[in-house]
Design a protein around this motif. Structure first.
Motif, PDB file in Angstrom:
ATOM      1  N   GLN A  66      -4.883   6.358  -0.205  1.00  0.00           N
ATOM      2  CA  GLN A  66      -3.787   5.631  -0.860  1.00  0.00           C
ATOM      3  C   GLN A  66      -3.514   6.181  -2.261  1.00  0.00           C
ATOM      4  O   GLN A  66      -4.467   6.466  -3.013  1.00  0.00           O
ATOM      5  CB  GLN A  66      -4.128   4.132  -0.956  1.00  0.00           C
ATOM      6  CG  GLN A  66      -4.157   3.404   0.377  1.00  0.00           C
ATOM      7  CD  GLN A  66      -4.647   1.968   0.231  1.00  0.00           C
ATOM      8  OE1 GLN A  66      -3.848   1.031   0.149  1.00  0.00           O
ATOM      9  NE2 GLN A  66      -5.954   1.797   0.198  1.00  0.00           N
ATOM     10  N   ASN A 126      -6.708  -2.442   3.688  1.00  0.00           N
ATOM     11  CA  ASN A 126      -6.763  -1.216   2.885  1.00  0.00           C
ATOM     12  C   ASN A 126      -6.330  -1.425   1.426  1.00  0.00           C
ATOM     13  O   ASN A 126      -7.065  -1.037   0.498  1.00  0.00           O
ATOM     14  CB  ASN A 126      -5.913  -0.115   3.526  1.00  0.00           C
ATOM     15  CG  ASN A 126      -6.702   0.694   4.555  1.00  0.00           C
ATOM     16  OD1 ASN A 126      -7.939   0.676   4.562  1.00  0.00           O
ATOM     17  ND2 ASN A 126      -5.987   1.406   5.406  1.00  0.00           N
ATOM     18  N   SER A 162       0.863  -1.188   0.000  1.00  0.00           N
ATOM     19  CA  SER A 162       0.000   0.000   0.000  1.00  0.00           C
ATOM     20  C   SER A 162       0.896   1.234   0.000  1.00  0.00           C
ATOM     21  O   SER A 162       1.931   1.256   0.675  1.00  0.00           O
ATOM     22  CB  SER A 162      -0.873  -0.016   1.266  1.00  0.00           C
ATOM     23  OG  SER A 162      -1.515   1.224   1.453  1.00  0.00           O
ATOM     24  N   GLY A 216      -7.685   4.552   4.293  1.00  0.00           N
ATOM     25  CA  GLY A 216      -7.277   3.889   3.052  1.00  0.00           C
ATOM     26  C   GLY A 216      -7.666   4.639   1.787  1.00  0.00           C
ATOM     27  O   GLY A 216      -7.066   4.458   0.736  1.00  0.00           O
ATOM     28  N   LEU A 229     -12.230   1.730   3.476  1.00  0.00           N
ATOM     29  CA  LEU A 229     -11.357   2.856   3.085  1.00  0.00           C
ATOM     30  C   LEU A 229     -11.669   4.137   3.847  1.00  0.00           C
ATOM     31  O   LEU A 229     -10.897   5.090   3.787  1.00  0.00           O
ATOM     32  CB  LEU A 229     -11.447   3.087   1.575  1.00  0.00           C
ATOM     33  CG  LEU A 229     -10.913   1.948   0.689  1.00  0.00           C
ATOM     34  CD1 LEU A 229     -10.984   2.348  -0.786  1.00  0.00           C
ATOM     35  CD2 LEU A 229      -9.485   1.560   1.062  1.00  0.00           C
TER      36      LEU A 229
END
Ligand code: P6P
Length: 338
Positions: free
Chosen positions: A155, A282, A132, A152, A303
């Motif tokens: 990201q 995530n 990630s 998340g 997320l």
């Protein structure tokens, strides 16, 4: 679909969408190269003296396999010098690994489970590396664990490498999901699937059934309804798969649909689940959503969860969106009834 290399894919994504800065492209290519090295170590098996336990424990209190330690070291060494990262975090390390001062620091944070599914290593069942990528949002000098504690949805990229019958790299930078197959003759990652899409419905669920007596009622209800088959409330028969490697189960779902559940259970009531939020749930949730699926903890979007600690655990329900939605509705009905 034109068979192009990972590098060409990233260059074309940058040209068309202009959101893969050079440092992120370098990061992805370095992680992909590290996964090739891990694949070679994994594929050696007993020939490479890499099987069995390392006689050490990780922060999770799990006995580490030799390949867990090797894979972690490969990812650390590959990413330290490039100038693209400020720090790394790993399932196998208690605290973050800050890029040493002898190297330039970059704007990205890399998190990984270097070798997920370790219980399968010694019995030759597919395992994988999950990663990630976050941006270091604070402009303070230096980096701390707090920089990693982002939901998340922030990201920049996520993916995994599955070491199975084929070695495949599956990646998203926020513009859908692409799959690359390792051509061992040339050492290249070759684009073999683009715009991966998960069917909204499925007849296949993935859960560790041996934990059934420990589940919360909504999960028990969902699985009972699936098991009731055509004659039951679902009106169709279901199949079950459980590889016990999240990477392998998620890869199957990205490839043909399905729903994966690792829910809370009463064996450890104070823990929200077994899987880790930052470097398992995530990245997988980002991939699943980018492929048109859903990923929740049974109640809310994974997320959106704001982490409070690096090795935070979470319940996971992900895959075909109509099935994930059904689990959410069962949890909501249970909450409304209390
Ligand atoms: P169980 C592997 O250890 C892992 O973290 C995931 O990859 C996998 O989905 C799960 O645990 C398997 O757990 O309890 O079935 O062994």
């Amino acid at each position: 679909m034109k068979r192009i290399s990972l590098t060409q894919y990233l260059v074309e994504q940058q040209r068309e969408h202009g959101h893969i800065p050079a440092q992120l492209r370098l990061l992805i290519e370095i992680v992909a190269r590290a996964c090739k090295r891990i694949a070679i170590a994994v594929n050696k098996g007993a020939l490479g003296e890499v099987l069995g336990s390392a006689d050490t424990e990780n922060v999770q209190g799990e006995v580490q396999k030799k390949l867990d330690v090797i894979s972690n070291e490969v990812l650390i060494e590959a990413n330290e010098w490039g100038g693209h990262l400020a720090a790394m975090a790993s399932e196998e390390m208690d605290t973050i690994h800050v890029v040493p001062n002898r190297y330039p620091q970059g704007e990205y944070l890399l998190l990984f489970d270097p070798l997920d599914g370790s219980s399968n290593i010694d019995v030759n069942v597919s395992i994988g590396t999950i990663f990630s990528v976050l941006r270091k949002v604070t402009n303070t000098r230096g980096v701390s664990e707090e920089d990693f504690l982002q939901p998340g949805k922030q990201q920049a990229a996520a993916g995994y490498c599955v070491y199975g019958p084929q070695t495949m790299l599956v990646l998203t930078v926020g513009e859908g999901v692409a799959m690359f197959t390792l051509d061992r003759e040339t050492g290249s990652w070759v684009l073999t699937e683009n715009e991966v899409t998960i069917p909204a419905d499925t007849k296949e669920f993935a859960i560790n059934m041996s934990n059934m007596r420990h589940w919360a009622p909504p999960v028990r209800q969902y699985i009972d309804d699936c098991l009731a088959g055509k004659e039951g409330p679902r009106g169709k028969d279901f199949n079950m798969r459980w590889v016990a490697s999240m990477v392998a189960d998620v890869h199957r779902i990205l490839s043909r649909g399905g729903v994966f559940l690792y829910p809370w259970d009463k064996r450890e009531p104070d823990k929200p689940g077994k899987l880790r939020l930052m470097y398992e749930a995530n990245p997988m949730a980002f991939l699943i959503e980018q492929a048109g699926g859903q990923a929740t903890n049974g109640r809310q979007r994974i997320l959106d969860i704001v982490p409070t600690k690096l090795h935070e655990r979470v319940s996971v329900v992900l895959g075909s969106k109509n099935e994930v939605q059904r689990v959410t509705e069962l949890h909501q009905a249970a909450a409304d009834a209390t």
